[in-house]
Design a protein around this motif. Structure first.
Motif, PDB file in Angstrom:
ATOM      1  N   ILE A 495       0.837  -1.202   0.000  1.00 13.51           N
ATOM      2  CA  ILE A 495       0.000   0.000   0.000  1.00 13.51           C
ATOM      3  C   ILE A 495       0.865   1.242   0.000  1.00 13.51           C
ATOM      4  O   ILE A 495       0.607   2.203  -0.739  1.00 13.51           O
ATOM      5  CB  ILE A 495      -0.926  -0.017   1.229  1.00 13.51           C
ATOM      6  N   VAL A 496       1.922   1.236   0.819  1.00 12.82           N
ATOM      7  CA  VAL A 496       2.826   2.385   0.875  1.00 12.82           C
ATOM      8  C   VAL A 496       3.537   2.571  -0.464  1.00 12.82           C
ATOM      9  O   VAL A 496       3.690   3.698  -0.946  1.00 12.82           O
ATOM     10  CB  VAL A 496       3.837   2.211   2.024  1.00 12.82           C
ATOM     11  N   VAL A 497       3.965   1.474  -1.081  1.00 13.74           N
ATOM     12  CA  VAL A 497       4.623   1.577  -2.387  1.00 13.74           C
ATOM     13  C   VAL A 497       3.671   2.160  -3.414  1.00 13.74           C
ATOM     14  O   VAL A 497       4.037   3.042  -4.207  1.00 13.74           O
ATOM     15  CB  VAL A 497       5.135   0.195  -2.836  1.00 13.74           C
ATOM     16  N   GLY A 498       2.431   1.671  -3.436  1.00 14.08           N
ATOM     17  CA  GLY A 498       1.457   2.194  -4.395  1.00 14.08           C
ATOM     18  C   GLY A 498       1.172   3.664  -4.182  1.00 14.08           C
ATOM     19  O   GLY A 498       1.143   4.448  -5.141  1.00 14.08           O
ATOM     20  N   ILE A 499       0.958   4.068  -2.925  1.00 11.05           N
ATOM     21  CA  ILE A 499       0.709   5.480  -2.628  1.00 11.05           C
ATOM     22  C   ILE A 499       1.930   6.319  -2.998  1.00 11.05           C
ATOM     23  O   ILE A 499       1.810   7.425  -3.551  1.00 11.05           O
ATOM     24  CB  ILE A 499       0.358   5.659  -1.141  1.00 11.05           C
ATOM     25  N   GLY A 500       3.140   5.819  -2.695  1.00  8.37           N
ATOM     26  CA  GLY A 500       4.354   6.558  -3.021  1.00  8.37           C
ATOM     27  C   GLY A 500       4.526   6.757  -4.508  1.00  8.37           C
ATOM     28  O   GLY A 500       4.894   7.856  -4.961  1.00  8.37           O
ATOM     29  N   LEU A 501       4.276   5.708  -5.297  1.00  4.80           N
ATOM     30  CA  LEU A 501       4.356   5.855  -6.754  1.00  4.80           C
ATOM     31  C   LEU A 501       3.300   6.827  -7.259  1.00  4.80           C
ATOM     32  O   LEU A 501       3.550   7.612  -8.177  1.00  4.80           O
ATOM     33  CB  LEU A 501       4.182   4.489  -7.422  1.00  4.80           C
ATOM     34  N   LEU A 502       2.115   6.774  -6.674  1.00  5.48           N
ATOM     35  CA  LEU A 502       1.043   7.662  -7.111  1.00  5.48           C
ATOM     36  C   LEU A 502       1.366   9.120  -6.794  1.00  5.48           C
ATOM     37  O   LEU A 502       1.159  10.012  -7.624  1.00  5.48           O
ATOM     38  CB  LEU A 502      -0.264   7.254  -6.428  1.00  5.48           C
ATOM     39  N   ARG A 503       1.927   9.380  -5.624  1.00  3.08           N
ATOM     40  CA  ARG A 503       2.230  10.746  -5.207  1.00  3.08           C
ATOM     41  C   ARG A 503       3.564  11.239  -5.743  1.00  3.08           C
ATOM     42  O   ARG A 503       3.852  12.430  -5.674  1.00  3.08           O
ATOM     43  CB  ARG A 503       2.234  10.839  -3.677  1.00  3.08           C
ATOM     44  N   GLY A 504       4.401  10.319  -6.260  1.00  7.48           N
ATOM     45  CA  GLY A 504       5.708  10.685  -6.780  1.00  7.48           C
ATOM     46  C   GLY A 504       5.788  10.591  -8.289  1.00  7.48           C
ATOM     47  O   GLY A 504       5.360  11.504  -9.020  1.00  7.48           O
ATOM     48  N   PRO A 505       6.318   9.485  -8.825  1.00  8.36           N
ATOM     49  CA  PRO A 505       6.531   9.365 -10.279  1.00  8.36           C
ATOM     50  C   PRO A 505       5.266   9.486 -11.109  1.00  8.36           C
ATOM     51  O   PRO A 505       5.312   9.992 -12.232  1.00  8.36           O
ATOM     52  CB  PRO A 505       7.148   7.965 -10.413  1.00  8.36           C
ATOM     53  N   VAL A 506       4.115   9.024 -10.612  1.00  9.29           N
ATOM     54  CA  VAL A 506       2.894   9.111 -11.416  1.00  9.29           C
ATOM     55  C   VAL A 506       2.476  10.566 -11.605  1.00  9.29           C
ATOM     56  O   VAL A 506       2.134  10.998 -12.715  1.00  9.29           O
ATOM     57  CB  VAL A 506       1.763   8.289 -10.767  1.00  9.29           C
ATOM     58  N   PHE A 507       2.494  11.349 -10.528  1.00  8.28           N
ATOM     59  CA  PHE A 507       2.166  12.774 -10.648  1.00  8.28           C
ATOM     60  C   PHE A 507       3.277  13.558 -11.333  1.00  8.28           C
ATOM     61  O   PHE A 507       3.034  14.632 -11.882  1.00  8.28           O
ATOM     62  CB  PHE A 507       1.886  13.373  -9.265  1.00  8.28           C
ATOM     63  N   GLY A 508       4.516  13.025 -11.278  1.00 12.32           N
ATOM     64  CA  GLY A 508       5.633  13.674 -11.952  1.00 12.32           C
ATOM     65  C   GLY A 508       6.696  14.159 -10.991  1.00 12.32           C
ATOM     66  O   GLY A 508       6.402  14.544  -9.850  1.00 12.32           O
ATOM     67  N   ILE A 509       7.950  14.105 -11.453  1.00 11.05           N
ATOM     68  CA  ILE A 509       9.099  14.546 -10.670  1.00 11.05           C
ATOM     69  C   ILE A 509       9.783  15.678 -11.417  1.00 11.05           C
ATOM     70  O   ILE A 509      10.087  15.554 -12.612  1.00 11.05           O
ATOM     71  CB  ILE A 509      10.091  13.385 -10.436  1.00 11.05           C
ATOM     72  N   GLU A 510      10.028  16.792 -10.741  1.00  7.94           N
ATOM     73  CA  GLU A 510      10.706  17.935 -11.345  1.00  7.94           C
ATOM     74  C   GLU A 510      12.215  17.747 -11.262  1.00  7.94           C
ATOM     75  O   GLU A 510      12.783  17.640 -10.165  1.00  7.94           O
ATOM     76  CB  GLU A 510      10.313  19.226 -10.617  1.00  7.94           C
ATOM     77  N   ARG A 515       9.664  17.913 -16.187  1.00  2.78           N
ATOM     78  CA  ARG A 515       8.759  17.106 -15.366  1.00  2.78           C
ATOM     79  C   ARG A 515       8.698  15.699 -15.949  1.00  2.78           C
ATOM     80  O   ARG A 515       8.216  15.497 -17.065  1.00  2.78           O
ATOM     81  CB  ARG A 515       7.366  17.728 -15.317  1.00  2.78           C
ATOM     82  N   ILE A 516       9.217  14.739 -15.194  1.00  3.52           N
ATOM     83  CA  ILE A 516       9.251  13.343 -15.627  1.00  3.52           C
ATOM     84  C   ILE A 516       8.118  12.596 -14.947  1.00  3.52           C
ATOM     85  O   ILE A 516       7.990  12.620 -13.718  1.00  3.52           O
ATOM     86  CB  ILE A 516      10.604  12.686 -15.282  1.00  3.52           C
ATOM     87  N   SER A 517       7.287  11.935 -15.737  1.00  2.00           N
ATOM     88  CA  SER A 517       6.127  11.239 -15.202  1.00  2.00           C
ATOM     89  C   SER A 517       6.148   9.778 -15.640  1.00  2.00           C
ATOM     90  O   SER A 517       6.479   9.458 -16.787  1.00  2.00           O
ATOM     91  CB  SER A 517       4.831  11.916 -15.689  1.00  2.00           C
TER      92      SER A 517
END
Length: 651
Positions: A495-510, A515-517
């Motif tokens: 669950i933490v991994v999924g939330i982390g991916l959703l709040r990080g790489p999925v939304f994008g990293i500056e 912006r890398i998504s």
């Protein structure tokens, strides 16, 4: 001086000719040097040129570049793998954990302190963090009305699940390692199938078995006995955890048992040791690391359990993972992340302790002559022959109840209708494929997505796992700490991994204004690969540890680079372990649920486990039918890949 040397060489040539023939100097020898020509510069055509040809220069340069690349290849692959893990795991997880220490723009540990002092989570232990007397806390913990809190209950049920898993796994290992019978290899391959089955499907199987309208109550009713109410209960939770982890214990212990050298036991017997003494002093010490490995993994997995406890125990028997899910669902990220960190510290501590033990108790080489397997049918009717087989028969009854009954119950529920046996639930799957709306799950699309995601996870996790296995089996200070850190995905909540991916790489990293998504199917494959590669490491690393180091040293002495020795010597020797790791990666990806259900929400990237969860909300029949489809696809895939690699020394 030059003329004298030339004459001497000419005379030397003449001495090699037939002495009965007149001396004839003939043409100048190729090695002879004409001083005049040498001075004039015209003698170069009569001897090798000092400068090599251009193609030789190119070949030499290519070889030098290749050697340099090979010398640095392991380091390059290690850095690349680390970067992938940073992007796909450590950074996303860190974004979630940051919520626990960065509250309203301020760094604080207040959330951790609140959790440590909360009796809901730590029971009587919380009084220690509030300044209570250690003696008073210890006295209360020994009393009958003690309170251990959610964390204490999670550890308690994990410890009981581990003991039950070991108790059910060791007899299976004894059967597979010491007896020969038809279908042994297939049964050995299937021992790990329960472990890679999706937890939501296992929960459905146990509900179909132990529920109010389950097969257990149906059998009791047919016998004229009253029904029993087993859900929710800790007993069924422990049985479900044993269903998962006992086959894992059996598999790792079987591999260790098969590596015992028969000559060592024969030597002990020839010196007067009894069969029990030979087992205790020779065989058992080689089995301890494998049993502890299975037990450590079982504890970590059951400590972080989620769907099984939620389905079979409800919130009255909730574990830490259930509370993390509940807090994140309520958007309480700070407390949920802090509780997840507590869970992670405990799980990583168990893994690190095991890895430290493994470092000093690893079996370095496979037995020269493995123990011969005995036929399952007794050759005589003596007590010595009948007693162990009777014990295995009794174990078989228990194994059928624990491992086979839930699967059969799910199969039966998939064809059970109001008027008897029916294929209505499978017909529903076919109709849903044709008539489903855009937001609904289509069964065939779920099967296709699961296969594609599993293949993508395999392509990514297999090389990552092999590289990490190589790095963690080399000798350097702090190696086991690095190993435990790289095994963190085993302990971190999906669950933490999924939330982390959703709040990080999925939304994008500056990064540098860009912006890398990473979204959609790529994010799901990334989550699956992160959850799969530790199993590749745990299947490949024991093989690398057991390879005879003199073989590698010989290859290096003959000029092979470190990578060349790995590719040409080590990997061929441990190939079964590599293929077993591939089977694990593929099967675990097929059954992954926790992170997928988060990342697939609002998209059409649903998988078979997600489809089971969606259909379960409608009624049990279609969910069990989809579970049967997943069971068949996973079983066929796992057995095929496992049979390609043969026996392995890892998981």
């Amino acid at each position: 001086m030059v003329e004298t040397e030339t004459t001497a060489e000419t005379e030397g040539c003449g001495e090699m000719t037939n002495t009965n023939e007149p001396s004839d100097p003939g043409p100048p020898a190729a090695d002879a040097v004409d001083p005049a020509a040498d001075v004039a510069g015209g003698g170069g055509s009569d001897r090798p040129t000092a400068d090599p040809p251009a193609d030789a220069d190119a070949d030499g340069f290519t070889r030098r570049v290749q050697n340099r690349l090979e010398r640095r290849a392991i380091a390059v692959f290690g850095v690349a793998t680390t970067l992938v893990l940073v992007v796909l795991f450590y950074y996303p997880v860190a974004t979630v954990f940051l919520e626990s220490v960065y509250v309203r723009g301020t760094l604080t540990l207040s959330v951790f302190l609140e959790i440590l002092r909360d009796p809901l989570y730590f029971g009587d232990f919380a009084r220690l963090f509030r300044g209570g007397s250690p003696l008073a806390v210890a006295r209360d913990l020994l009393s009958a009305d003690r309170s251990i809190g959610v964390v204490g209950f999670t550890a308690y049920q994990a410890a009981l699940s581990t003991l039950l898993s070991v108790a059910l796994g060791l007899p299976a290992a004894y059967l597979l390692a010491r007896y020969e019978f038809r279908g042994r290899r297939t049964l050995r391959a299937l021992t790990i199938l329960p472990f890679v089955m999706p937890s939501i499907m296992v929960a459905i199987g146990f509900v179909a078995t132990f529920g109010q309208n389950g097969t257990v109550n149906a059998v009791l009713g047919a016998l004229g006995l009253g029904s029993v109410d087993l859900l929710p209960s800790l007993t069924v939770i422990l049985l479900a955890h044993a269903f998962y982890n006992a086959p894992l214990v059996a598999r790792v212990t079987t591999a260790a048992w098969e590596s015992v050298d028969a000559s060592a036991i024969e030597t002990a017997r020839s010196l007067g040791a009894s069969p029990f003494r030979a087992f205790r002093d020779v065989v058992a010490p080689q089995l301890y690391p494998a049993v502890l490995m299975g037990g450590a993994l079982a504890f970590v997995f059951t400590f972080g359990t989620f769907p099984i406890v939620l389905a079979l125990g409800g919130f009255q028997l909730a574990t830490v993972e259930v509370f993390v899910y509940r807090l994140i669902q309520d958007l309480n990220y700070a407390e949920g992340a802090a509780l997840a960190i507590v869970e992670l510290v405990i799980s990583l501590g168990i893994l690190y302790g095991y890895l430290r033990y493994e470092a000093t108790h690893v079996v370095r080489s496979r037995g020269i002559r493995p123990l011969p397997r005995r036929p399952l049918s007794p050759p005589s009717l003596s007590v010595r022959e009948l007693l162990p087989r009777l014990g295995l028969a009794l174990y078989g009854v228990v194994a059928v109840f624990v491992f086979v009954a839930p699967v059969l119950s799910m199969l039966y529920a998939s064809v059970d209708g109001a008027n008897g046996l029916t294929l209505e639930h499978y017909r529903f799957l076919l109709e849903r494929q044709e008539t489903a709306a855009a937001f609904q799950v289509r069964p065939w699309d779920a099967v296709r997505n699961s296969l594609i995601f599993a293949a993508g996870a395999l392509v990514l996790s297999l090389p990552m796992g092999v590289v990490i296995a190589v790095l963690t089996t080399r000798r350097y200070r702090g190696r086991k700490l690095v190993d435990a850190t790289l095994m963190a995905p085993l302990a971190v909540s999906g669950i933490v991994v999924g939330i982390g991916l959703l709040r990080g790489p999925v939304f994008g990293i500056e990064i540098g204004g860009w912006r890398i998504s990473v979204a959609g199917a790529v994010a799901i494959v990334a989550a699956h690969a992160v959850s799969c590669y530790p199993f590749v490491v745990r299947t490949v690393a024991p093989g690398l540890e057991s390879v005879d180091r003199t073989l590698i040293e010989s290859a290096r002495a003959l000029g092979a680079s470190r990578v060349r020795a790995l590719v040409d010597v080590e990997l061929p020797l441990i190939w079964p372990g590599v293929v077993a790791g591939a089977a694990f990666a593929f099967a675990i990806s097929m059954g992954e649920f926790s992170s997928t259900v988060i990342l697939a929400t609002g998209t059409d990237q649903f998988t078979m486990p997600v489809a089971i969860e969606r259909f379960r909300g409608r009624r049990l029949g279609p969910a069990t039918a989809m579970g049967v489809v997943l069971l068949v696809v996973t079983s066929v895939s796992f057995v095929v890949i496992d049979r390609l690699g043969g026996e392995s020394v890892g998981i």
